[in-house]
Structure formats: structure tokens, C-alpha cells
Design an enzyme around this catalytic site. Structure first.
Site, mmCIF file in Angstrom:
data_model
loop_
_atom_site.group_PDB
_atom_site.id
_atom_site.type_symbol
_atom_site.label_atom_id
_atom_site.label_comp_id
_atom_site.label_asym_id
_atom_site.label_seq_id
_atom_site.Cartn_x
_atom_site.Cartn_y
_atom_site.Cartn_z
ATOM 1 N N HIS A 94 16.672 -10.261 0.774
ATOM 2 C CA HIS A 94 15.543 -9.584 1.420
ATOM 3 C C HIS A 94 15.956 -9.169 2.832
ATOM 4 C CE1 HIS A 94 11.652 -8.919 3.300
ATOM 5 N NE2 HIS A 94 11.193 -8.720 2.074
ATOM 6 N N GLU A 166 13.603 -1.352 -1.012
ATOM 7 C CA GLU A 166 12.647 -1.501 0.087
ATOM 8 C C GLU A 166 13.240 -0.904 1.358
ATOM 9 O OE1 GLU A 166 9.879 -5.122 -0.537
ATOM 10 O OE2 GLU A 166 11.748 -5.897 0.250
HETATM 11 P P1 PGA Z 1 5.103 -5.387 2.749
HETATM 12 O O1 PGA Z 1 6.385 -6.310 2.477
HETATM 13 O O2 PGA Z 1 4.492 -5.107 1.403
HETATM 14 O O3 PGA Z 1 4.214 -6.246 3.601
HETATM 15 O O4 PGA Z 1 5.575 -4.179 3.424
HETATM 16 C C1 PGA Z 1 7.266 -6.069 1.411
HETATM 17 C C2 PGA Z 1 8.420 -7.028 1.477
HETATM 18 O O5 PGA Z 1 8.839 -7.391 2.592
HETATM 19 O O6 PGA Z 1 8.953 -7.439 0.445
#
Ligand code: PGA
Length: 254
Positions: A94, A166
Site C-alpha cells: 500500500h 491506486e
Molecule cells: P481512500 O483510500 O478510499 O480513503 O482514498 C484508499 C486506500 O488508501 O486504499
């Protein structure tokens, strides 16, 4: 493969609060079928959440793991330990881990390999930051994260892996909180998919890999994002702390 929606609760909620939220979700989501729903609480809440979601349509995941089984690795957790709580999934790489704990693609690669050997499904997070996007390096970043994190990983037909795209700048708490344009998300998905078929046989990519989007996903934007070709679900942070909002996101992905 069913769509997959993962709640990443990060370092929020004490064990009893996490159990309460899990209970709420268990009630609200009990009619959701043919969708894989996963809750990833913090380590200390795994036990309480695990007790609540046992024998339901919700699975348990962890937010991190170490690649060794045991030993002098202060502060870390092994796959075996996580499995004892009933974890089936684990988030690896992550952007919070890359940013604050200096996790490298090489370390993430070891984690993925250990997950697959230990019978756990890894959820590999990849994504460019704002600077990299502005400088036109996003494609290269995605390619290098994928090739380095998945180096020497031969996915067997019995194994699964999840890729969560992401863009770091789109994550609600660590970025700008802006959601990416759907057309840009589609472009990144095409690229991720292309990279995956360069790495693995097409049948493996189509049957054993799910690609998710993450970054400020909520009940509204998820409807639009769910039209993206090859999208198989969402990794949700902030909005997953609200059971009604999380339920909306789940409804939106087919
Ligand atoms: P968020 O986080 O939906 O709050 O943007 C996603 C993540 O960090 O996996």
C-alpha cells in the site's frame, strides 16, 4: 471470478469499534451474493472482526504481512499468524507502507511470494504519485512496480492475485482526494492489463487476477468507475468506515 470489494480500515477503529462496524455491515450486506466482500481491519482488531464475520459472506483480510514465518522481526506478523485469525487476503505494498515505512518493490515481491506459498491471496497496490503523473512518468511507474513486485512469480491455476491500482494523489487521506477522470483510469487499466499479459499467460490473467481501483471511491463515483473495462472491484479506504456508503459501492459493481 466475482467482483471484489475490499474495505481498508487502516489504523482507524479500536477493536470494539471495528467489531461494531463489522456487525453493522454483516446485517446490511447479508443479501449480497456473487460478490466477494473483504474487511481489512488493523492487526489488533482482526480477532474481534473475525468473530463477527465468521460464517458470513464477508471475508477477512490484513493490511500487511512479513515474508518470514517466525524469528526476530519485531513488530511484524507472519502469514501463519494471520491465517489463524481466518485471514484469506492481505494488502501488500500500500502507498502508506511505501511512503512511511520505505517498503520497496523488492520487499513487496518477497511478501507476494510468501503469500502465495502460504495460501493467502495478495492484494498488490500500485500507483503513481502526483509528481510522477505531472512529469509523464505514470506509465513507467506502473510498469516498474508491476514487473519488480511480480518478478519470478509464476501464478498457478489454483492461485489468485489482486492488483489494486491506486493513484497515490487520489487517495483521500494521503493525496489530494481528487478522483481521477474515468478516461484516465481506463488508460491505466489498459496498461496494467497489458503488462500482466506480458508477464503471464492470458488464461491466468483472465481467470486468476482481479484488477481493482482505489482512491476516494464512494457511493457516487463507484457507479461511473464500474463501467471501466477490466475493472473487477474497488479497494476502499475512507468510505468503508461508513457501512451505508460501503453498501452503495458494493451495489454499484456488477
Ligand atoms: P481512500 O483510500 O478510499 O480513503 O482514498 C484508499 C486506500 O488508501 O486504499
Amino acid at each position: 471470478m466475482n467482483p471484489l470489494i475490499i474495505a481498508n480500515w487502516k489504523m482507524n477503529l479500536r477493536p470494539n469499534q471495528a467489531a461494531d462496524l463489522a456487525l453493522d455491515m454483516k446485517k446490511i450486506l447479508k443479501k449480497e451474493v456473487n460478490k466477494d466482500i473483504v474487511i481489512c481491519p488493523s492487526f489488533t482488531a482482526l480477532d474481534s472482526v473475525s468473530n463477527v464475520i465468521k460464517k458470513t459472506n464477508i471475508s477477512l483480510g490484513a493490511q500487511n504481512v512479513f515474508w518470514k514465518d517466525s524469528g526476530a522481526f519485531t513488530g511484524e506478523e507472519s502469514i501463519k499468524n494471520l491465517k489463524e485469525f481466518g485471514c484469506e487476503y492481505v494488502i501488500v505494498g500500500h502507498s502508506d507502507r511505501r511512503r512511511y515505512f520505505y517498503e520497496t518493490n523488492e520487499m513487496i515481491n518477497k511478501k507476494i511470494s510468501a503469500c502465495l506459498d502460504g495460501g493467502m491471496t495478495p492484494v498488490l497496490c500500485i500507483g503513481e504519485n502526483m509528481e510522477e503523473r505531472r512529469e509523464g512518468k505514470a506509465e513507467h511507474v506502473l510498469w516498474s512496480q508491476l514487473t519488480e513486485c511480480l518478478k519470478n512469480i509464476d501464478l498457478m491455476p489454483s492461485e489468485q492475485i489482486v492488483i489494486a491500482y491506486e493513484p497515490v494523489w487520489a487517495i483521500s487521506t494521503s493525496g489530494t482526494g481528487q478522483v481521477m477522470e474515468v478516461s484516465d483510469v481506463q488508460r491505466s487499466f489498459n496498461l496494467v492489463y497489458q503488462n500482466l499479459i506480458d508477464l503471464w499467460p492470458l488464461t491466468i490473467v483472465n481467470n486468476n487476477v482481479r484488477i481493482l481501483y482505489g482512491g476516494s471511491v464512494d457511493g457516487q463515483i463507484s457507479a461511473e468507475l464500474s463501467n471501466i473495462d477490466k475493472i473487477k472491484g474497488f479497494l476502499v479506504g475512507g468510505a468503508s468506515l461508513d457501512s451505508q456508503e460501503f453498501a452503495k459501492i458494493i451495489k454499484n459493481i456488477q
